[in-house]
Design an enzyme around this catalytic site. Structure first.
Site, mmCIF file in Angstrom:
data_model
loop_
_atom_site.group_PDB
_atom_site.id
_atom_site.type_symbol
_atom_site.label_atom_id
_atom_site.label_comp_id
_atom_site.label_asym_id
_atom_site.label_seq_id
_atom_site.Cartn_x
_atom_site.Cartn_y
_atom_site.Cartn_z
ATOM 1 N N MET A 100 14.805 1.793 -5.166
ATOM 2 C CA MET A 100 13.364 2.360 -4.947
ATOM 3 C C MET A 100 13.177 3.742 -5.148
ATOM 4 O O MET A 100 12.349 4.498 -5.001
ATOM 5 C CB MET A 100 13.173 2.170 -3.250
ATOM 6 C CG MET A 100 12.991 0.871 -2.956
ATOM 7 S SD MET A 100 13.321 0.435 -1.072
ATOM 8 C CE MET A 100 14.462 -0.784 -1.276
ATOM 9 N N GLY A 354 11.260 11.558 -10.304
ATOM 10 C CA GLY A 354 11.711 10.458 -9.454
ATOM 11 C C GLY A 354 10.284 9.492 -9.241
ATOM 12 O O GLY A 354 9.365 9.847 -9.880
ATOM 13 N N CYS A 355 10.450 8.678 -8.017
ATOM 14 C CA CYS A 355 9.140 7.969 -7.903
ATOM 15 C C CYS A 355 8.220 8.500 -7.340
ATOM 16 O O CYS A 355 6.941 8.414 -7.411
ATOM 17 C CB CYS A 355 9.781 6.715 -6.907
ATOM 18 S SG CYS A 355 11.103 5.490 -7.856
ATOM 19 N N GLU A 356 8.244 9.701 -6.667
ATOM 20 C CA GLU A 356 7.407 10.486 -5.976
ATOM 21 C C GLU A 356 7.115 11.693 -6.920
ATOM 22 O O GLU A 356 6.188 12.822 -6.270
ATOM 23 C CB GLU A 356 7.984 10.964 -4.531
ATOM 24 C CG GLU A 356 8.157 9.621 -3.783
ATOM 25 C CD GLU A 356 8.872 10.131 -2.350
ATOM 26 O OE1 GLU A 356 9.139 11.364 -1.981
ATOM 27 O OE2 GLU A 356 8.912 9.324 -1.625
#
Length: 380
Positions: A100, A354-356
């Site tokens: 994730m 990153g994902c964010e």
């Protein structure tokens, strides 16, 4: 098969998986189970769905011990789970992994896969997380190459390419057509709209006019969320295959991304997606695709936006150090300059996504000083 024989078979398969990344001839995919907004049980359910749907898959859970027939690597927190995932990938004990959050270096970005509502057709979005380049048009060019590589890994031998009508799309189209004229094989898709051409609109997203839709990462990320969760109100991603594997020149592992809102069906799809890419040898296909684009002159086109920076003088990084700390909050367009600012202060730093959002990676002992430098320079 009696219980003793079943246990013996399980341990034999596990030993083979740990040595080769395949279990009993199957592709072994790890999935980290911590961090989901829906809890560990939802991730485990997705992993079990993937394993049940495809006997060629061996799924390894990386997280706290749970009641599941799947193989498990026990970890009690996200950081430990990610380190264990990295170890298993490096050792070849996993062929791919799904997680994730992952701080991909700049130059690596993920290609997502969604199911479009108009015709129920899969569509690859290039890209959805990470950053292939800091400059917009170079990123679109690289995203096109990345998307074509992933399409070929999925068995689409002559994928069609469309360019979403975002800022920089027309320039990217000209550059890609010039690359095609110079020998890089691209089959451009046609919009469903009356004007035709390879520039795509919202209609084409819904109908999946191309096999690969090129867009900037932030737009791709937004589209992933909409396509995956439009039927649930947004809090639960119910459709699709996740944000996809990270790809880029020289990147040699397959790490697929799902969001913290991804439900079991998307997690199952993401595991199957990662397994297909592993079975096809995505890193090798990506490298071959990049070499073909390089022969057509893509690197010369990517170098153009760097001319002003070269005139200002290059900054050499200090000696490399292990980077275990992340600093977020830096705009993606300023992230490379932020890293160079740290280099000027003697702090070794790398860039990642990153994902964010974008992150600066530094050694843990340098983080406090690095944050102060970045704040002083107005980067955070």
């Amino acid at each position: 098969m009696d219980a003793k024989a079943a246990i013996a078979r399980l341990f034999t398969d596990l030993a083979a998986a740990l040595e080769t990344g395949r279990m009993g001839g199957r592709v072994t995919v790890g999935v980290t189970t911590l961090g989901s907004e829906h809890g560990v049980a939802e991730v485990v359910r997705g992993a079990e769905l993937a394993a049940q749907a495809d006997p060629s898959l061996a799924v390894v859970l990386i997280g706290p011990r749970v009641d599941s027939p799947l193989a498990q690597e026990e970890c009690d927190c996200e950081d430990v789970a990610h380190r264990r995932m990295e170890e298993l990938l490096s050792q070849g004990r996993l062929a791919a992994a799904v997680t994730m959050h992952y701080p991909f270096p700049v130059g690596v970005a993920t290609v997502g896969r969604v199911i479009t509502p108009a015709r129920g057709k899969p569509l690859l979005l290039a890209t959805t997380t990470g950053a292939s380049a800091a400059e917009r048009v170079p990123a679109l060019l690289k995203n096109a190459v990345y998307g074509l590589a992933v399409a070929k890994a999925l068995g689409i031998n002559t994928p069609t390419l469309g360019i979403l009508n975002v800022d920089g799309a027309r320039q990217a189209e000209r550059e890609l057509k010039e690359l095609a004229e110079r020998g890089y094989p691209i089959t451009f898709a046609e919009t469903v709209r009356a004007e035709k051409g390879a520039i795509m609109r919202g209609n084409d997203l819904l109908a999946a006019s191309p096999d690969v839709m090129v867009c900037d990462t932030l737009t791709g990320n937004l589209l992933m969320k909409i396509f995956s969760a439009y039927s649930t109100g947004g809090s639960y991603e119910a459709l699709g295959y996740g944000y996809g594997p990270g790809v880029g020149p020289g990147w040699d592992r397959i790490v697929g991304i799902v969001s913290r809102a991804s439900g079991a069906p998307v997690i199952a799809g993401a595991i199957a997606f990662a397994a297909a890419c592993a079975a096809a040898g995505l890193p090798r296909l990506m490298q071959a695709e990049w070499e073909a684009a390089r022969r057509a002159g893509i690197e010369d086109r990517l170098a153009r936006p760097a001319a002003a920076e070269e005139k200002a003088g290059a900054v050499q990084p200090p000696p490399a150090k292990p980077t275990g700390a992340e600093i977020g909050g830096v705009d993606v367009l300023a992230i490379e300059d932020a890293a160079r600012q740290l280099w000027r202060q003697g702090i070794y730093a790398e860039t990642g996504m990153g994902c964010e959002g974008p992150v600066i990676l530094v050694a843990p002992e340098d983080k406090e000083k690095a944050v102060a430098v970045l704040r002083g320079g107005g980067y955070i």
